[in-house]
Design an enzyme around this catalytic site. Structure first.
Site, PDB file in Angstrom:
ATOM      1  CD  GLN A 173     -30.183  28.782  28.172  1.00  0.00           C
ATOM      2  OE1 GLN A 173     -30.287  27.731  27.571  1.00  0.00           O
ATOM      3  NE2 GLN A 173     -29.413  29.755  27.745  1.00  0.00           N
ATOM      4  CB  SER A 194     -35.976  23.432  27.427  1.00  0.00           C
ATOM      5  OG  SER A 194     -35.092  23.638  26.342  1.00  0.00           O
ATOM      6  CG  LEU A 195     -31.613  23.125  30.645  1.00  0.00           C
ATOM      7  CD1 LEU A 195     -30.895  22.405  31.781  1.00  0.00           C
ATOM      8  CD2 LEU A 195     -31.014  24.488  30.458  1.00  0.00           C
ATOM      9  NE  ARG A 233     -30.985  20.649  24.511  1.00  0.00           N
ATOM     10  CZ  ARG A 233     -31.713  21.622  25.045  1.00  0.00           C
ATOM     11  NH1 ARG A 233     -31.145  22.501  25.871  1.00  0.00           N
ATOM     12  NH2 ARG A 233     -33.008  21.749  24.761  1.00  0.00           N
ATOM     13  CG  HIS A 280     -37.264  24.591  22.102  1.00  0.00           C
ATOM     14  ND1 HIS A 280     -37.002  23.237  22.152  1.00  0.00           N
ATOM     15  CD2 HIS A 280     -36.796  25.114  23.251  1.00  0.00           C
ATOM     16  CE1 HIS A 280     -36.411  22.962  23.305  1.00  0.00           C
ATOM     17  NE2 HIS A 280     -36.269  24.090  23.990  1.00  0.00           N
ATOM     18  CD  GLN A 295     -35.577  19.120  24.622  1.00  0.00           C
ATOM     19  OE1 GLN A 295     -34.529  19.642  24.282  1.00  0.00           O
ATOM     20  NE2 GLN A 295     -35.815  18.709  25.863  1.00  0.00           N
TER      21      GLN A 295
END
Length: 311
Positions: A9, A94-95, A119, A203, A252
């Site tokens: 992101q 991440s994503l 998500r 996170h 995660q």
């Protein structure tokens, strides 16, 4: 050896994917499939904005993935080569880990888009706006950042969210704790702390409700063994099997993105070139982690054609 890497992101921008879709029917097919999966005109939002709507977590996550996968698919089509012919590992920030799994065939595109939409929605809902925050610590290594986070918590959540490279770590948690950390950064030998313009504290343990939502969704999702090993954010190593992929994707959501270690470990195994799809942020991090590695960023058709000529 080569690794393909996929951004997280912050890589979204109005206009993303537009030129590629105009140049390639393969790219258009990716964007159309994602739109159909989400029952949303996401590609129109990517092309035309408005920026504030594109930046919403539930839109940014599938949009960044779609752009990255479209770039990859065009490259595979133009080069007439499969992923296994072109790289030894994949990884994402991440994503971007979902993009990497989609690239490696572990998740199909429709499933990936739906999971990322959920998500994004779940992460946004997990904490009321304003209660949590994130800050980038510049000139900080993991040791200094961890010490600062621990000292700033004072009964609230404050933890390392992203270990990006040797000079930048992101922390996440309650807004009060994040503000204390920014104020105390220099006392801990850190150059500067910057509050990030994010809508939720990603996170960290405050994302627990989002992790539960993803656990339920991933339990029902169809996964296949990836065609090349995928480095996981949580372990900074290749994921052994499909069940581990599910478990690590759940972890995660609340766990630290160990990007610095992931890149370092890939470099140690012999990766000499890192190729980023649909962004330029990760290649900058890679140069700080593995200075001797070659980095390539593929965004446009010209980028893809130039890469294929040298491959």
């Amino acid at each position: 050896m080569r690794a393909f890497i996929f951004p997280g992101q912050g890589s979204q921008a109005v206009g993303m994917g537009k030129a590629l879709a105009e140049a390639s029917s393969t790219a258009r097919e990716v964007f159309e499939e994602v739109d159909h999966a989400l029952e949303q005109n996401l590609f129109q939002l990517m092309c035309e904005g408005p920026a504030d709507e594109l930046t919403l977590t539930e839109n940014a996550q599938p949009a960044i993935m779609a752009n990255a996968i479209a770039t990859l698919r065009v490259m595979e089509k133009e080069g007439d080569k499969s992923l296994g012919d072109l790289c030894s590992y994949v990884a994402g920030h991440s994503l971007g880990e979902y993009s990497a799994l989609c690239a490696a065939g572990a998740l199909n595109l429709t499933t990936t888009a739906k999971l990322l939409k959920l998500r994004g929605q779940s992460m946004q809902k997990a904490v009321p706006v304003g209660e949590g925050g994130m800050a980038a610590l510049l000139g900080a290594d993991i040791k200094k950042a961890s010490a600062l986070a621990k000292a700033s918590a004072q009964g609230e959540v404050c933890t390392v969210a992203n270990d990006n490279d040797p000079t930048q770590v992101v922390i996440s948690g309650h807004m009060g704790a994040i503000e204390r950390a920014i104020a105390a950064a220099k006392e801990h030998g850190i150059k500067r702390g910057i509050l990030l313009p994010v809508s939720a504290p990603f996170h960290c343990s405050l994302m627990g409700p989002a992790a539960e939502a993803m656990e339920e969704a991933l339990a029902e999702a169809s996964l296949l063994p990836p065609v090349v090993p995928v480095f996981a954010n949580v372990t900074a190593g290749p994921v052994p099997d499909v069940n581990d992929i599910r478990n690590l994707l759940v972890q995660q959501v609340t766990g630290t993105v160990r990007w610095r270690e992931s890149v370092g470990n890939m470099a140690e195994t012999g990766v000499e070139q890192f190729v980023e799809f649909g962004g330029k942020v990760l290649t900058g991090m890679v140069k700080k982690i593995a200075p001797d590695a070659e980095t390539v960023s593929l965004i446009s058709m010209d980028d893809i054609e130039s890469f294929l000529k040298d491959t």
